[in-house]
Design a protein around this motif. Structure first.
Motif, PDB file in Angstrom:
ATOM      1  N   ARG A 220      -5.988  -4.859 -25.035  1.00  0.00           N
ATOM      2  CA  ARG A 220      -5.456  -4.925 -23.680  1.00  0.00           C
ATOM      3  C   ARG A 220      -3.967  -5.257 -23.686  1.00  0.00           C
ATOM      4  O   ARG A 220      -3.191  -4.694 -22.910  1.00  0.00           O
ATOM      5  CB  ARG A 220      -6.221  -5.962 -22.854  1.00  0.00           C
ATOM      6  CG  ARG A 220      -7.560  -5.468 -22.327  1.00  0.00           C
ATOM      7  CD  ARG A 220      -8.044  -6.356 -21.192  1.00  0.00           C
ATOM      8  NE  ARG A 220      -8.284  -7.723 -21.634  1.00  0.00           N
ATOM      9  CZ  ARG A 220      -9.456  -8.186 -22.047  1.00  0.00           C
ATOM     10  NH1 ARG A 220     -10.507  -7.373 -22.088  1.00  0.00           N
ATOM     11  NH2 ARG A 220      -9.597  -9.436 -22.417  1.00  0.00           N
ATOM     12  N   ALA A 221      -3.580  -6.188 -24.553  1.00  0.00           N
ATOM     13  CA  ALA A 221      -2.163  -6.555 -24.638  1.00  0.00           C
ATOM     14  C   ALA A 221      -1.315  -5.380 -25.111  1.00  0.00           C
ATOM     15  O   ALA A 221      -0.217  -5.134 -24.590  1.00  0.00           O
ATOM     16  CB  ALA A 221      -1.990  -7.746 -25.582  1.00  0.00           C
ATOM     17  N   LEU A 222      -1.807  -4.643 -26.097  1.00  0.00           N
ATOM     18  CA  LEU A 222      -1.080  -3.485 -26.609  1.00  0.00           C
ATOM     19  C   LEU A 222      -0.963  -2.397 -25.547  1.00  0.00           C
ATOM     20  O   LEU A 222       0.095  -1.776 -25.387  1.00  0.00           O
ATOM     21  CB  LEU A 222      -1.777  -2.936 -27.857  1.00  0.00           C
ATOM     22  CG  LEU A 222      -1.653  -3.811 -29.105  1.00  0.00           C
ATOM     23  CD1 LEU A 222      -2.726  -3.457 -30.125  1.00  0.00           C
ATOM     24  CD2 LEU A 222      -0.269  -3.665 -29.726  1.00  0.00           C
ATOM     25  N   LYS A 223      -2.046  -2.162 -24.807  1.00  0.00           N
ATOM     26  CA  LYS A 223      -2.012  -1.157 -23.743  1.00  0.00           C
ATOM     27  C   LYS A 223      -1.010  -1.547 -22.664  1.00  0.00           C
ATOM     28  O   LYS A 223      -0.241  -0.709 -22.167  1.00  0.00           O
ATOM     29  CB  LYS A 223      -3.402  -0.988 -23.146  1.00  0.00           C
ATOM     30  CG  LYS A 223      -3.465   0.084 -22.070  1.00  0.00           C
ATOM     31  CD  LYS A 223      -4.881   0.243 -21.540  1.00  0.00           C
ATOM     32  CE  LYS A 223      -4.937   1.320 -20.452  1.00  0.00           C
ATOM     33  NZ  LYS A 223      -6.320   1.485 -19.921  1.00  0.00           N
ATOM     34  N   ALA A 224      -1.002  -2.831 -22.293  1.00  0.00           N
ATOM     35  CA  ALA A 224      -0.074  -3.298 -21.268  1.00  0.00           C
ATOM     36  C   ALA A 224       1.371  -3.128 -21.726  1.00  0.00           C
ATOM     37  O   ALA A 224       2.241  -2.732 -20.947  1.00  0.00           O
ATOM     38  CB  ALA A 224      -0.360  -4.756 -20.941  1.00  0.00           C
ATOM     39  N   LYS A 225       1.632  -3.439 -23.000  1.00  0.00           N
ATOM     40  CA  LYS A 225       2.997  -3.306 -23.524  1.00  0.00           C
ATOM     41  C   LYS A 225       3.405  -1.840 -23.581  1.00  0.00           C
ATOM     42  O   LYS A 225       4.566  -1.495 -23.274  1.00  0.00           O
ATOM     43  CB  LYS A 225       3.083  -3.935 -24.919  1.00  0.00           C
ATOM     44  CG  LYS A 225       4.506  -4.007 -25.471  1.00  0.00           C
ATOM     45  CD  LYS A 225       5.396  -4.889 -24.626  1.00  0.00           C
ATOM     46  CE  LYS A 225       6.793  -5.014 -25.218  1.00  0.00           C
ATOM     47  NZ  LYS A 225       7.673  -5.848 -24.397  1.00  0.00           N
ATOM     48  N   GLU A 226       2.486  -0.961 -23.963  1.00  0.00           N
ATOM     49  CA  GLU A 226       2.789   0.468 -23.992  1.00  0.00           C
ATOM     50  C   GLU A 226       3.165   0.962 -22.594  1.00  0.00           C
ATOM     51  O   GLU A 226       4.141   1.689 -22.418  1.00  0.00           O
ATOM     52  CB  GLU A 226       1.577   1.251 -24.506  1.00  0.00           C
ATOM     53  CG  GLU A 226       1.348   1.122 -26.001  1.00  0.00           C
ATOM     54  CD  GLU A 226       0.080   1.820 -26.447  1.00  0.00           C
ATOM     55  OE1 GLU A 226      -0.726   2.216 -25.570  1.00  0.00           O
ATOM     56  OE2 GLU A 226      -0.112   1.976 -27.664  1.00  0.00           O
TER      57      GLU A 226
END
Length: 275
Positions: A220-226
């Motif tokens: 989720r954190a990676l998706k949000a940063k992307e």
């Protein structure tokens, strides 16, 4: 350690010998001979992993910034190129190197830990990079893979927010490829992702690795940063003393939450997932 100064090396002020008159050429050659003698002593100290000798050589030479900035070039014994090591570094037993390596990078690459630590302190003091761009990227990749393995969303975001957007995009765009350990391929994971206990398929990015490995918080954190990096129309999170505020790019307040209810940015993102 020697005090950091700002003096420009004499050879740099005079320019290459091919452009000098006879007297200036003699001055240049004397300066050059002193520099290559100091360079030789420094390379020997690195090879012996002798941090005391490294500090003494750099402290007494009066040209430590110049020595710290020297790089491994494609040619050696070139009197006119004062940016490269004059000597072949392999003649000192420093057999692991890349073109462009400085003294500290040579020390680190050849496992000379004491010398590398001393050189790192000096480099940091006078603005000479401690890591090559490739080494910095690989070190960041290692931290990111560990954060994914630990399903640590906070660590994922912290790692990606410590660098500029260009480097963050490179990290998020890395893919699992058939080959490993290729420093020159900035689009591929350098490390074996399997060695971090992660499930993978060829072509996986960090986000896909996290999803495939069941690291849902990290995913989720990676998706949000992307989304944040590639879509500049997304709202911005502003954390204040009493409230967490969701703002549009124009500054319009879209939502406001009491921090006693929503204490972290991640909580806010979860509450506003449908916005």
């Amino acid at each position: 350690y020697p005090e950091v100064g700002s003096a420009t090396p004499l050879a740099h002020r005079l320019g290459p010998p091919s452009r000098l008159g006879r007297r200036s050429r003699r001055v240049f050659m004397a300066s050059h001979e002193a520099r290559i003698a100091s360079e030789s002593a420094l390379l020997q100290a690195i090879a012996e992993d002798d941090s005391d000798a490294v500090a003494e050589i750099l402290g007494s030479s009066g040209r430590y910034r110049e020595l710290l900035s020297l790089k491994v070039g494609e040619t050696v014994n070139d009197v006119e190129n004062t940016s490269y090591f004059y000597h072949p570094v392999t003649s000192y037993g420093l057999n692991t190197f890349r073109i462009g390596d400085t003294a500290v990078q040579l020390a680190r690459r050849n496992g000379k830990q004491q010398a590398a630590e001393c050189l790192s302190v000096l480099c940091s003091g006078c603005g000479v990079p401690v890591f090559s761009p490739d080494e910095a990227r690989i070190a960041m990749e290692d931290r990111l893979l560990k954060a994914i393995r630990n399903d640590d969303a906070d660590a994922v975001l912290r790692i990606l927010e410590q660098v500029d957007s260009t480097r963050a995009k490179v990290a998020l765009g890395l893919r699992v490829k058939q080959t490993l350990g290729d420093e020159a391929d900035a689009s591929a994971f350098f490390h074996s992702v399997a060695s971090y206990g992660l499930e993978f398929a060829i072509g996986d990015t960090a986000h896909k690795l996290a999803e495939r490995s069941g690291s849902t918080n990290a995913a989720r954190a990676l998706k949000a940063k992307e989304r944040r990096l590639w879509d500049t129309s997304l709202p911005e999170v502003v954390v204040g003393t009493a409230h967490v505020i969701l703002q549009s790019v124009s500054g319009e307040t879209l939502a406001q939450f009491d921090r006693r209810i929503s204490g972290t940015v991640r909580d806010l993102c979860q509450q506003c997932d449908d916005l």
